[in-house]
Design an enzyme around this catalytic site. Structure first.
Site, PDB file in Angstrom:
ATOM      1  N   ARG A  46       1.204  -1.192  -0.056  1.00  0.00           N
ATOM      2  CA  ARG A  46      -0.036  -0.067   0.086  1.00  0.00           C
ATOM      3  C   ARG A  46       0.980   1.399   0.265  1.00  0.00           C
ATOM      4  O   ARG A  46       2.284   0.942  -0.022  1.00  0.00           O
ATOM      5  CB  ARG A  46      -0.911  -0.097   1.139  1.00  0.00           C
ATOM      6  CG  ARG A  46      -0.618  -0.240   2.387  1.00  0.00           C
ATOM      7  CD  ARG A  46       0.087  -0.260   3.220  1.00  0.00           C
ATOM      8  NE  ARG A  46       0.171   1.342   3.262  1.00  0.00           N
ATOM      9  CZ  ARG A  46       1.364   2.438   3.702  1.00  0.00           C
ATOM     10  NH1 ARG A  46       2.731   2.250   3.751  1.00  0.00           N
ATOM     11  NH2 ARG A  46       0.879   3.634   3.650  1.00  0.00           N
ATOM     12  N   GLY A  47       0.346   2.392   0.059  1.00  0.00           N
ATOM     13  CA  GLY A  47       0.895   3.709  -0.574  1.00  0.00           C
ATOM     14  C   GLY A  47       1.307   4.047  -2.116  1.00  0.00           C
ATOM     15  O   GLY A  47       1.399   3.020  -3.111  1.00  0.00           O
ATOM     16  N   ALA A  48       0.463   5.276  -2.049  1.00  0.00           N
ATOM     17  CA  ALA A  48       0.165   6.043  -3.525  1.00  0.00           C
ATOM     18  C   ALA A  48       1.656   5.141  -4.028  1.00  0.00           C
ATOM     19  O   ALA A  48       1.531   4.597  -5.668  1.00  0.00           O
ATOM     20  CB  ALA A  48       0.057   6.994  -3.718  1.00  0.00           C
ATOM     21  N   ARG A  81      -7.479   0.105  -6.357  1.00  0.00           N
ATOM     22  CA  ARG A  81      -7.939   0.637  -6.176  1.00  0.00           C
ATOM     23  C   ARG A  81      -7.586   2.597  -6.596  1.00  0.00           C
ATOM     24  O   ARG A  81      -6.687   2.782  -7.777  1.00  0.00           O
ATOM     25  CB  ARG A  81      -6.169   0.976  -4.461  1.00  0.00           C
ATOM     26  CG  ARG A  81      -6.507   0.010  -3.456  1.00  0.00           C
ATOM     27  CD  ARG A  81      -5.698  -0.030  -2.597  1.00  0.00           C
ATOM     28  NE  ARG A  81      -6.096   0.631  -1.663  1.00  0.00           N
ATOM     29  CZ  ARG A  81      -5.656   1.003  -0.144  1.00  0.00           C
ATOM     30  NH1 ARG A  81      -4.707   0.735  -0.400  1.00  0.00           N
ATOM     31  NH2 ARG A  81      -6.226   2.533   0.785  1.00  0.00           N
ATOM     32  N   GLN A 185      -1.275   1.465   9.709  1.00  0.00           N
ATOM     33  CA  GLN A 185      -0.672   2.358   8.821  1.00  0.00           C
ATOM     34  C   GLN A 185       0.649   2.487  10.423  1.00  0.00           C
ATOM     35  O   GLN A 185       1.740   2.756   9.875  1.00  0.00           O
ATOM     36  CB  GLN A 185      -0.864   3.390   8.031  1.00  0.00           C
ATOM     37  CG  GLN A 185      -1.035   1.758   6.939  1.00  0.00           C
ATOM     38  CD  GLN A 185      -2.966   2.662   6.914  1.00  0.00           C
ATOM     39  OE1 GLN A 185      -3.911   2.804   8.138  1.00  0.00           O
ATOM     40  NE2 GLN A 185      -3.970   2.274   5.796  1.00  0.00           N
ATOM     41  N   ASP A 226      -2.224  10.846  -1.334  1.00  0.00           N
ATOM     42  CA  ASP A 226      -2.738   9.601  -2.345  1.00  0.00           C
ATOM     43  C   ASP A 226      -2.880  10.349  -4.435  1.00  0.00           C
ATOM     44  O   ASP A 226      -2.743  10.060  -5.079  1.00  0.00           O
ATOM     45  CB  ASP A 226      -3.715   8.857  -2.592  1.00  0.00           C
ATOM     46  CG  ASP A 226      -3.189   7.890  -1.144  1.00  0.00           C
ATOM     47  OD1 ASP A 226      -2.942   8.182   0.251  1.00  0.00           O
ATOM     48  OD2 ASP A 226      -3.150   7.010  -1.795  1.00  0.00           O
ATOM     49  N   ASN A 236      -5.787  12.188   1.335  1.00  0.00           N
ATOM     50  CA  ASN A 236      -5.025  10.971   1.957  1.00  0.00           C
ATOM     51  C   ASN A 236      -4.816  10.195   3.173  1.00  0.00           C
ATOM     52  O   ASN A 236      -6.866  10.779   2.764  1.00  0.00           O
ATOM     53  CB  ASN A 236      -3.379  12.590   2.321  1.00  0.00           C
ATOM     54  CG  ASN A 236      -2.446  11.575   3.110  1.00  0.00           C
ATOM     55  OD1 ASN A 236      -2.234  10.389   2.736  1.00  0.00           O
ATOM     56  ND2 ASN A 236      -2.194  10.824   4.416  1.00  0.00           N
ATOM     57  N   LYS A 237      -5.023   9.935   3.266  1.00  0.00           N
ATOM     58  CA  LYS A 237      -5.770   9.085   4.512  1.00  0.00           C
ATOM     59  C   LYS A 237      -6.972   9.480   4.860  1.00  0.00           C
ATOM     60  O   LYS A 237      -6.638  10.329   6.095  1.00  0.00           O
ATOM     61  CB  LYS A 237      -4.186   8.576   4.709  1.00  0.00           C
ATOM     62  CG  LYS A 237      -4.362   7.072   6.467  1.00  0.00           C
ATOM     63  CD  LYS A 237      -5.888   5.898   5.822  1.00  0.00           C
ATOM     64  CE  LYS A 237      -5.364   5.561   4.663  1.00  0.00           C
ATOM     65  NZ  LYS A 237      -6.015   4.885   3.832  1.00  0.00           N
TER      66      LYS A 237
HETATM   67  O1  MRU Z   1      -4.619   3.130   2.220  1.00  0.00           O
HETATM   68  P1  MRU Z   1      -2.763   3.393   1.858  1.00  0.00           P
HETATM   69  O2  MRU Z   1      -1.966   2.681   3.208  1.00  0.00           O
HETATM   70  O3  MRU Z   1      -2.834   3.452   0.825  1.00  0.00           O
HETATM   71  O4  MRU Z   1      -2.687   5.048   2.216  1.00  0.00           O
HETATM   72  C1  MRU Z   1      -1.989   4.931   1.979  1.00  0.00           C
HETATM   73  C2  MRU Z   1      -1.893   6.503   2.361  1.00  0.00           C
HETATM   74  O5  MRU Z   1      -2.459   7.747   2.948  1.00  0.00           O
HETATM   75  C3  MRU Z   1      -0.271   7.488   2.364  1.00  0.00           C
HETATM   76  O6  MRU Z   1      -0.108   8.531   3.331  1.00  0.00           O
HETATM   77  C4  MRU Z   1       0.213   8.083   0.459  1.00  0.00           C
HETATM   78  O7  MRU Z   1      -0.195   6.967  -0.171  1.00  0.00           O
HETATM   79  C5  MRU Z   1       1.121   8.307   0.759  1.00  0.00           C
HETATM   80  S1  MRU Z   1       2.839   7.337   0.604  1.00  0.00           S
HETATM   81  C6  MRU Z   1       4.034   8.709   0.043  1.00  0.00           C
END
Ligand code: MRU
Length: 339
Positions: A46-48, A81, A185, A226, A236-237
């Site tokens: 996970r993470g963009a 996603r 996370q 994101d 973002n999250k």
């Molecule tokens: O649902 P996730 O864990 O994929 O969400 C991740 C985030 O919100 C991060 O802050 C974002 O993707 C940036 S990662 C460099």
């Protein structure tokens, strides 16, 4: 030393299974794009930026079965996603290579592109770290949310990259990691990453942020992104928006660390960003134990949108966009176009 988030070896993509961290560090061995798609959907990765990199390698795996399979992989992976634009950006790059590659060398051409996307990302994060640490000099108590670290990227991290560089240049950085319900996370991944790197970190529950800001004079909040709309609104999250409101109330600067690949200049405002809603099980269960019965409703949006006016600056690999809005983001990209 942190383990690699993902690793390509001998026609297999190895994905560090982030659902298990910090209790175990084990890898999923993916030899078919469907396994990569599931790893993204189920948040093993996970993470963009990391999602984009994994998807790129997913297309490489598909190309072992030929062009038709590669096209199917593009379509399947794009449905994993919806919010992180890096996924579509990386798949767009793979599609371009598919369209122009010599069909007899499709696999080699796609592998080269996926490797570029992967390696470039680490360099980009180092540059974000440098710009961000220059901007945050003198600030030592930093709050962050979710995980925008090495685990979420090709290495080093965006928001955590800034924190790493700041620690390197001035030392004595203390980080508050918000736990980030429901997937945790912050408490599972960010605290683990920072602790492994010897950076002081304190985990707090999400609902403690206001008190900590009031009591402990937090010097800055920094998060990842994101998707950034052309007016500077940032998805973002879930929980990021609330932190930005709190930071504004307490006069604490609020920074977003974001590679250029996370900007979606086709969208006018954050209202246009698709927000993923995930399975309610993530809220109903805690560590595998059921807390909420099925006949009680839950709501589980994975992201929220922070309006640009709450953001002090967006830190990119090409420099800082202070007080982001449609005008200065447009100017920033025009200047980049002339480089
Ligand atoms: O649902 P996730 O864990 O994929 O969400 C991740 C985030 O919100 C991060 O802050 C974002 O993707 C940036 S990662 C460099």
């Amino acid at each position: 030393m942190l383990p690699e988030t993902l690793n390509w070896d001998n026609r297999t993509l190895f994905i560090l299974d982030q659902r298990k961290i910090p209790l175990a560090t084990s890898y999923l061995a993916c030899s078919h794009y469907e396994e990569v798609a599931l790893a993204i959907e189920e948040m093993a990765i996970r993470g963009a930026p990391a999602i984009g990199i994994a998807a790129a390698y997913g297309v490489v795996l598909a190309s072992l079965e030929g062009m038709e399979s590669s096209k199917k992989a593009l379509e399947r992976l794009s449905r994993t996603r919806p919010t992180a634009v890096n996924l579509f950006w990386a798949l767009g790059r793979m599609r371009k290579v598919m369209d122009s590659a010599d069909k007899n060398h499709l696999f080699e051409a796609l592998l080269e592109e996926a490797r570029h996307i992967h390696q470039e990302d680490r360099q980009i994060n180092m540059a974000i770290g440098q710009h961000g640490s220059n901007l945050l000099q003198g600030r030592s108590v930093i709050m962050t949310h979710c995980n925008a670290g090495a685990l979420a990227t090709g290495g080093y991290g965006t928001a955590l990259g800034v924190i790493r560089k700041l620690q390197e240049s001035q030392g004595n950085v203390n980080v508050y990691a918000c736990e980030t319900r429901p997937v945790l996370q912050g408490s599972r991944l960010t605290s683990w990453e920072l602790h492994e790197d010897g950076i002081d970190v304190t985990v707090i529950c999400d609902n403690m942020a206001a008190l900590v800001m009031k009591q402990d004079s937090v010097d800055a909040v920094i998060v990842g992104a994101d998707r950034v709309a052309s007016n500077g609104d940032v998805a973002n999250k879930i929980g990021t928006y609330g932190l930005a409101v709190l930071a504004s109330f307490h006069h604490i600067p609020f920074f977003v660390a974001s590679p250029i690949s996370t900007f979606d200049m086709t969208l006018g405002t954050g209202m246009d960003i698709p927000i993923e809603e995930r399975d309610g099980k993530e809220i109903r269960l805690l560590a595998g134990k059921r807390l909420i019965p099925d006949n009680i409703k839950v709501f589980n949006p994975a992201f929220d949108v922070t309006p640009a006016q709450l953001i002090s600056a967006i830190i990119t690999e090409k420099g800082i966009i202070a007080r982001p809005d449609a005008g200065n983001i447009d100017q920033f990209f025009q200047a980049l176009g002339k480089e």
